[in-house]
Each structure stands twice: as C-alpha cells, then as structure tokens.
Design a protein around this motif. Structure first.
Motif, PDB file in Angstrom:
ATOM      1  N   GLN A  23       0.787  -0.976  -0.156  1.00 45.89           N
ATOM      2  CA  GLN A  23      -0.105   0.195   0.062  1.00 45.89           C
ATOM      3  C   GLN A  23       0.753   1.324  -0.013  1.00 45.89           C
ATOM      4  O   GLN A  23       0.510   2.340  -0.006  1.00 45.89           O
ATOM      5  N   VAL A  24       2.101   1.009  -0.040  1.00 45.93           N
ATOM      6  CA  VAL A  24       3.200   2.287   0.020  1.00 45.93           C
ATOM      7  C   VAL A  24       3.616   2.423  -1.486  1.00 45.93           C
ATOM      8  O   VAL A  24       4.173   1.680  -1.896  1.00 45.93           O
ATOM      9  N   PRO A  25       3.409   3.510  -1.819  1.00 49.54           N
ATOM     10  CA  PRO A  25       3.966   3.695  -3.341  1.00 49.54           C
ATOM     11  C   PRO A  25       5.267   3.721  -3.476  1.00 49.54           C
ATOM     12  O   PRO A  25       5.942   4.207  -2.412  1.00 49.54           O
ATOM     13  N   GLN A  26       5.717   2.963  -4.403  1.00 49.88           N
ATOM     14  CA  GLN A  26       7.297   2.946  -4.523  1.00 49.88           C
ATOM     15  C   GLN A  26       7.700   3.984  -5.245  1.00 49.88           C
ATOM     16  O   GLN A  26       9.027   4.307  -5.281  1.00 49.88           O
ATOM     17  N   ASN A  27       6.867   4.530  -6.118  1.00 54.46           N
ATOM     18  CA  ASN A  27       7.273   5.878  -7.026  1.00 54.46           C
ATOM     19  C   ASN A  27       5.981   6.511  -6.992  1.00 54.46           C
ATOM     20  O   ASN A  27       4.792   6.261  -7.647  1.00 54.46           O
ATOM     21  N   LEU A  28       6.253   7.915  -6.563  1.00 52.62           N
ATOM     22  CA  LEU A  28       5.009   8.723  -6.698  1.00 52.62           C
ATOM     23  C   LEU A  28       5.363  10.051  -7.266  1.00 52.62           C
ATOM     24  O   LEU A  28       6.325  10.982  -6.402  1.00 52.62           O
ATOM     25  N   PHE A  42      10.136   3.311 -19.658  1.00 52.58           N
ATOM     26  CA  PHE A  42      10.472   3.810 -18.237  1.00 52.58           C
ATOM     27  C   PHE A  42      11.833   3.608 -17.870  1.00 52.58           C
ATOM     28  O   PHE A  42      12.261   2.385 -18.193  1.00 52.58           O
ATOM     29  N   THR A  43      12.325   4.614 -17.102  1.00 51.35           N
ATOM     30  CA  THR A  43      13.702   4.305 -16.779  1.00 51.35           C
ATOM     31  C   THR A  43      13.781   4.323 -15.101  1.00 51.35           C
ATOM     32  O   THR A  43      13.041   4.887 -14.258  1.00 51.35           O
ATOM     33  N   HIS A  44      14.956   3.623 -14.551  1.00 49.22           N
ATOM     34  CA  HIS A  44      14.956   3.586 -13.260  1.00 49.22           C
ATOM     35  C   HIS A  44      13.789   3.297 -12.276  1.00 49.22           C
ATOM     36  O   HIS A  44      13.387   3.821 -11.317  1.00 49.22           O
ATOM     37  N   ASN A  45      12.848   2.379 -12.977  1.00 44.34           N
ATOM     38  CA  ASN A  45      11.614   1.905 -12.400  1.00 44.34           C
ATOM     39  C   ASN A  45      10.662   3.323 -11.865  1.00 44.34           C
ATOM     40  O   ASN A  45      10.001   3.262 -11.102  1.00 44.34           O
ATOM     41  N   GLU A  77       9.465   8.032 -19.803  1.00 42.30           N
ATOM     42  CA  GLU A  77      10.582   8.700 -20.471  1.00 42.30           C
ATOM     43  C   GLU A  77      10.509   9.311 -21.988  1.00 42.30           C
ATOM     44  O   GLU A  77      10.727  10.420 -22.445  1.00 42.30           O
ATOM     45  N   SER A  78       9.690   8.241 -22.592  1.00 49.45           N
ATOM     46  CA  SER A  78       9.513   8.329 -24.315  1.00 49.45           C
ATOM     47  C   SER A  78       8.551   7.430 -24.665  1.00 49.45           C
ATOM     48  O   SER A  78       8.088   6.564 -23.770  1.00 49.45           O
ATOM     49  N   ARG A  79       8.222   7.578 -25.997  1.00 50.15           N
ATOM     50  CA  ARG A  79       7.180   6.836 -26.777  1.00 50.15           C
ATOM     51  C   ARG A  79       5.731   6.570 -26.024  1.00 50.15           C
ATOM     52  O   ARG A  79       5.106   5.727 -25.601  1.00 50.15           O
ATOM     53  N   PHE A  80       5.159   7.658 -25.635  1.00 47.31           N
ATOM     54  CA  PHE A  80       3.820   7.971 -25.150  1.00 47.31           C
ATOM     55  C   PHE A  80       3.421   9.184 -25.679  1.00 47.31           C
ATOM     56  O   PHE A  80       4.201  10.121 -26.154  1.00 47.31           O
ATOM     57  N   TYR A  81       2.003   9.389 -25.411  1.00 47.57           N
ATOM     58  CA  TYR A  81       1.607  10.726 -25.489  1.00 47.57           C
ATOM     59  C   TYR A  81       0.191  10.995 -24.509  1.00 47.57           C
ATOM     60  O   TYR A  81      -0.573  10.094 -24.284  1.00 47.57           O
ATOM     61  N   ILE A  82       0.003  12.238 -23.931  1.00 45.40           N
ATOM     62  CA  ILE A  82      -1.035  12.682 -23.514  1.00 45.40           C
ATOM     63  C   ILE A  82      -1.457  14.043 -24.039  1.00 45.40           C
ATOM     64  O   ILE A  82      -0.900  14.884 -24.315  1.00 45.40           O
ATOM     65  N   ALA A  83      -2.712  14.173 -24.633  1.00 47.91           N
ATOM     66  CA  ALA A  83      -3.009  15.313 -25.039  1.00 47.91           C
ATOM     67  C   ALA A  83      -4.262  15.544 -24.578  1.00 47.91           C
ATOM     68  O   ALA A  83      -5.405  14.826 -24.430  1.00 47.91           O
ATOM     69  N   ILE A  84      -4.640  16.993 -24.712  1.00 48.64           N
ATOM     70  CA  ILE A  84      -6.021  17.551 -24.307  1.00 48.64           C
ATOM     71  C   ILE A  84      -6.602  18.595 -25.216  1.00 48.64           C
ATOM     72  O   ILE A  84      -5.945  19.507 -25.677  1.00 48.64           O
ATOM     73  N   SER A  85      -7.815  18.296 -25.872  1.00 45.45           N
ATOM     74  CA  SER A  85      -8.424  19.447 -26.662  1.00 45.45           C
ATOM     75  C   SER A  85      -9.670  19.867 -26.076  1.00 45.45           C
ATOM     76  O   SER A  85     -10.247  19.204 -25.326  1.00 45.45           O
TER      77      SER A  85
END
Length: 340
Positions: free
Chosen positions: A17-22, A103-106, A111-119
């Motif tokens: 229940q504890v986030p490893q990465n936040l 993703f790098t270093h867990n 880091e790359s090869r993604f997108y988030i867009a809002i119109s």
C-alpha cells in the motif's frame, strides 16, 4: 470516502500500500481562453501503475497504465470526452497512449514513446510526449506550430530509501540527478554525483535554506527534517538521524520565482493521510488540511513561498497565482521516506 484513509494504522502497514514511486507535476495550460493549472500524478506500486489527471474545478480522471507488473496485456490507446458545465459548456477531450511507453529506473513517469493530449472544442491545448504522428492519425487533431512543450511549474516526488534519496529533474531545460544523503547528523546534497552542500548538526539545524548551483543555475535549497528529529525523542542523540527516524523529510529546490505547489490528489493524498494517522497523538496538535500534511511540511513550504519576489500559492490553495503567469521559475519538492 475511501475506507483505507480512516483505517487503524496497524492495518496500513502492508508494503504493497506504500507507493514505490509517486510523482506529481503541475503544468500551465489553457482551456479555450481560460488559463488553467493541470496536475498529473503518476503512481507506481508493486501491483499497479496509474496516472491521475486533475484540473481544479474542471475534471479529474485516473488512467491505469497497466494493472500489474506481471500482466501479459497492457491497456490500449484511449480517449475520453468531458463537458465542462462551469466553463460555458466547453467540450474537453483527453487522448493517451502508453502501450509502448519506456520507463527508466523503475520510475512511474514515462521517459519516451507515449503521449497525453487534451483538446478543448476540437482545438489541441495540451500535449505531452513524443508520439505526435500517432496522435494525429488517431484523433485527427492538427498540431499547431505555436504549440510548444507545456510549461512545467512544479514537480513533487516521494522518494524512499534508508540513508540516500535520489531524484531526477529538469531544471529549466537541463536534466540533473539529485541525491540527498542523511545520516550521522549530517545532510549531504549531491548534484550529478558532485557534492554541492554539507549540513552538519542536524539536530539543531533541522530547518534551513542555502543557495547552491545546479548546472550553472543558482538554486535556493530548503530542508526540513523536523519529523526525523522529533521522532527520535532525543535531539542530542542524532547519530541515527535519517536511518532510524520515522516520518518524512521535506526538501525544496527553487529556481527563479519558483512554481505553484500542486494539490494532492489520488494516491498521494492517501499516503499523506496514512502518515498523519500513524503519527498518532505525538504529532503537533494544530489543525491541518490534507494539503498541509504535517507541521514540518507547512513550515518549509511557507518559508519557500515567502522567499520569492512573486507570490506563489501553497499546496492548500486552489492553485492560483497572485502575479500572473510563471516567468521561467521552477520548483522541485521532495518528500523523503525511510524504506524499512
């Protein structure tokens, strides 16, 4: 209400229940002609990985990047339409694709090869990522030349460790690795492996600020390890500081005018609520909002705000600024938690 937020502290001790990465980032953008601060909260635990996108008084949506580290299937590209009744019935549409994200270093943040867009009303207002051709092909949106990288105002990260806490951040276009070591009553700040600052006798200097240099930039550094000192119950015996102390330390790196502090949403809010419930009756008896997780946090945040020439909003406000748009400022805020 989320039951886990109000459970007995003994029931919240599970490591899962504890986030490893936040990581929480706040960007400056606009919907139509209305300036907006957009919060992106990336969360990765042992069994889940998600992104919460939040705009104050507008919308909040959580996207599962993939349900499990052991899953054979990842989510497909997606989209969602939202009508903002408080903004003259503007139609907001979100697009995302994390099927090939790297993703790098867990890290929870890709880091790359993604997108988030809002119109907004069929006009692209926000774009993060590097898969622009795929976005255009799937959505039909036209990416205007004047649409550059979104302005990142603030980044907040929860880091875990025994004596060493590491983060990677982009200071006004320059990427650096930040490492904070705490032990034996000494605090050491390293930038790209080089020592930038050494603070001794933390039992008496548990709060403070100094100027350091990061890649040629002058950076104001604030630290607050009051929780660690206070939980030791004996400030004179600080040899174990940072290794046996509970709670979390707070560290801020502020460039220029700094940035707004993003509101806590989703898993970050649950983590802070958990830390407050586990603190028990020994914590300082003063009223606090969820956005001000501890006396230590609120103290150092207020200190950082008052140090700048431009008024910045605290994490307990509605993410507004008192003097217009950000002018080249950036803030990195680290919560350092001891990992048992």
């Amino acid at each position: 209400m989320i039951p886990a937020c109000f459970s007995n502290p003994s029931t919240l001790s599970s490591a899962s229940q504890v986030p490893q990465n936040l990581i929480t980032c706040i960007y400056q953008t606009q919907f139509g002609n209305s300036p907006t601060y957009l919060t992106l909260a990336w969360s990765k635990t042992l069994f889940s990985h998600s992104l919460t996108i939040y705009a104050a008084d507008s919308f909040s949506i959580t996207i599962s990047l993939y349900p499990s580290a052991f899953s054979l299937f990842r989510n497909k590209p997606g989209s969602k339409s939202i009508y903002l009744t408080h903004h003259h019935y503007n139609k907001i549409k979100l697009y995302w694709d994390f099927t090939r994200a790297e993703f790098t270093h867990n890290s929870a943040e890709p880091e790359s090869r993604f997108y988030i867009a809002i119109s907004c009303n069929a006009r692209l207002e926000f774009l993060l990522g590097d898969l622009c051709p795929e976005l255009t092909r799937r959505s039909g949106l036209v990416i205007a030349r004047q649409l550059g990288e979104p302005a990142l105002l603030s980044r907040r990260e929860h880091v875990f460790g025994l004596r060493s806490y590491v983060s990677r951040a982009n200071f006004l276009g320059s990427k650096h690795e930040i490492e904070i070591e705490c032990g034996g009553g000494v605090l050491v700040v390293k930038v790209d492996g080089e020592i930038s600052l050494v603070i001794k006798r933390l039992a008496w200097k548990f709060r403070g600020n100094e100027r350091i240099h990061v890649g040629g930039l002058e950076v104001e550094f604030f630290w607050d390890v009051f929780n660690w000192v206070n939980n030791n119950n004996n400030c004179n015996n600080y040899n174990s500081l940072g290794s046996a102390a509970k709670g979390h330390g707070v560290f801020i790196f502020q460039v220029g005018d700094g940035g707004v502090w993003p509101e806590m949403v989703g898993p970050e809010k649950r983590l802070i609520r958990k830390s407050m419930s586990m603190a028990g009756p020994t914590s300082t008896p003063r009223p606090m909002s969820l956005s001000s997780p501890s006396p230590s946090c609120s103290s150092v945040l207020q200190w950082a705000e008052e140090s700048g020439d431009c008024g910045r909003s605290s994490c307990s406000s509605s993410t507004t600024r008192s003097c217009g748009s950000n002018s080249g400022g950036f803030s990195l805020l680290l919560y350092a938690w001891r990992k048992d």
